[in-house]
Write a protein that holds these residues in place. Structure first.
Motif, short mmCIF file in Angstrom:
data_model
loop_
_atom_site.label_atom_id
_atom_site.label_comp_id
_atom_site.label_asym_id
_atom_site.label_seq_id
_atom_site.Cartn_x
_atom_site.Cartn_y
_atom_site.Cartn_z
N LYS A 69 0.74 -1.16 0.00
CA LYS A 69 -0.07 -0.11 0.06
C LYS A 69 0.98 1.20 0.01
O LYS A 69 0.68 2.03 -0.75
N ARG A 70 2.00 1.43 0.74
CA ARG A 70 2.93 2.25 0.67
C ARG A 70 3.58 2.50 -0.57
O ARG A 70 3.57 3.71 -0.87
N GLU A 71 3.98 1.42 -1.38
CA GLU A 71 4.39 1.64 -2.48
C GLU A 71 3.50 2.19 -3.53
O GLU A 71 3.81 3.23 -4.32
N GLU A 72 2.12 1.99 -3.62
CA GLU A 72 1.33 2.44 -4.32
C GLU A 72 0.96 3.81 -3.99
O GLU A 72 0.79 4.53 -5.07
N ILE A 73 0.94 4.31 -2.91
CA ILE A 73 0.61 5.52 -2.55
C ILE A 73 1.72 6.47 -2.96
O ILE A 73 1.21 7.36 -3.67
N PHE A 74 2.95 6.31 -2.80
CA PHE A 74 4.00 6.95 -3.38
C PHE A 74 4.13 6.94 -4.73
O PHE A 74 4.47 8.03 -5.47
N SER A 75 3.86 5.93 -5.46
CA SER A 75 3.65 5.78 -6.82
C SER A 75 2.78 6.79 -7.45
O SER A 75 3.12 7.15 -8.57
N ARG A 76 1.64 6.74 -6.98
CA ARG A 76 0.72 7.57 -7.41
C ARG A 76 0.88 9.22 -7.08
O ARG A 76 0.75 10.00 -7.98
N LEU A 77 1.56 9.68 -5.93
CA LEU A 77 1.82 10.72 -5.68
C LEU A 77 3.12 11.08 -6.61
O LEU A 77 3.09 12.40 -7.13
N ALA A 78 4.06 10.24 -6.93
CA ALA A 78 4.89 10.62 -7.89
C ALA A 78 4.42 10.73 -9.42
O ALA A 78 4.89 11.69 -10.22
N ALA A 79 3.54 10.02 -9.71
CA ALA A 79 3.01 10.12 -11.05
C ALA A 79 2.11 11.47 -11.44
O ALA A 79 2.11 12.20 -12.21
N ALA A 80 1.56 11.99 -10.01
CA ALA A 80 0.86 13.26 -10.05
C ALA A 80 1.64 14.31 -10.01
O ALA A 80 1.66 15.47 -10.83
N GLU A 81 2.98 14.35 -9.70
CA GLU A 81 4.14 15.30 -9.74
C GLU A 81 5.47 14.60 -9.82
O GLU A 81 6.13 14.69 -8.57
N PRO A 82 5.95 14.58 -11.03
CA PRO A 82 7.02 13.66 -11.18
C PRO A 82 8.37 14.38 -10.66
O PRO A 82 9.46 13.62 -10.37
#
Length: 210
Positions: free
Chosen positions: A5-18
């Motif tokens: 879940k942590r991986e997915e949270i940061f993956s999405r935040l990174a995708a929104a603001e690379p």
């Protein structure tokens, strides 16, 4: 919260603001240090309005040391706690000249020995200037970490230690930027904007807004 879940949270935040960056305006490591000291209990926008003219006229530690407390106070009087901040910024400028040749040191202890510089400010400088994977926990990160379940804790140091330990390595360098931006614009203090949240389904906050 599990690792997936942590991986997915940061993956999405990174995708929104690379490529996240601080919203404080600066040209040199010294100017960033000053801006972060001034930003305590103040908004980045308010700091930028004051430091724009200040850094244009007095861009170096020597210039601000020469300017003195009263002169600096004239530039930053719109910022909260400006008398104390003026005193600290002039003092830290003089210490940088005396101890470090006017350069910002790449050393936590040396940074925290400067007037007005605590752990959070040192973390910001170490991260942005020197590329260290530190996490500077401000009120936004403290709120997001507790509300989402990423790193619950009763004090900022506990939250920082948990985030450093549990944030997946590929995301650690920019983690504090992503969490600050998320807290500032979506997971806001009074009313989180859950409908716009890219991690709504992963967040463990029970009182989501609709």
């Amino acid at each position: 919260m599990n690792r997936g879940k942590r991986e997915e949270i940061f993956s999405r935040l990174a995708a929104a603001e690379p490529h996240p960056v601080t919203e404080l305006k600066y040209q040199t490591p010294y100017q960033l240090l000053v801006a972060v000291v001034l930003s305590a209990q103040a908004t980045d926008k308010g700091v930028n309005r004051a430091t724009g003219p200040l850094f244009h006229d007095h861009p170096t530690p020597q210039a601000i040391a020469t300017l003195g407390e009263d002169g600096l106070a004239d530039y930053i009087q719109t910022i909260g706690l400006y008398p104390t901040k003026a005193k600290n910024v002039v003092a830290l400028s003089r210490l940088l000249l005396e101890r470090h040749g006017g350069e910002v040191p790449h050393d936590r202890a040396a940074l925290e020995a400067l007037p007005g510089v605590g752990r959070k400010t040192a973390n910001v400088v170490l991260n942005i200037v020197f590329g260290e994977p530190t996490i500077a926990v401000d009120t936004h990160i403290f709120r997001v970490a507790n509300r989402t379940g990423l790193a619950p804790g009763k004090d900022v140091r506990t939250v920082e230690d948990k985030l450093v330990k549990t944030t997946p390595a590929p995301y650690r360098l920019h983690a504090h930027h992503w969490l600050i931006l998320h807290g500032r614009y979506i997971c806001k203090a009074r009313t989180p904007d859950c409908p716009r949240c890219p991690i709504r389904d992963l967040c463990e906050y029970k009182e989501k807004t609709s």
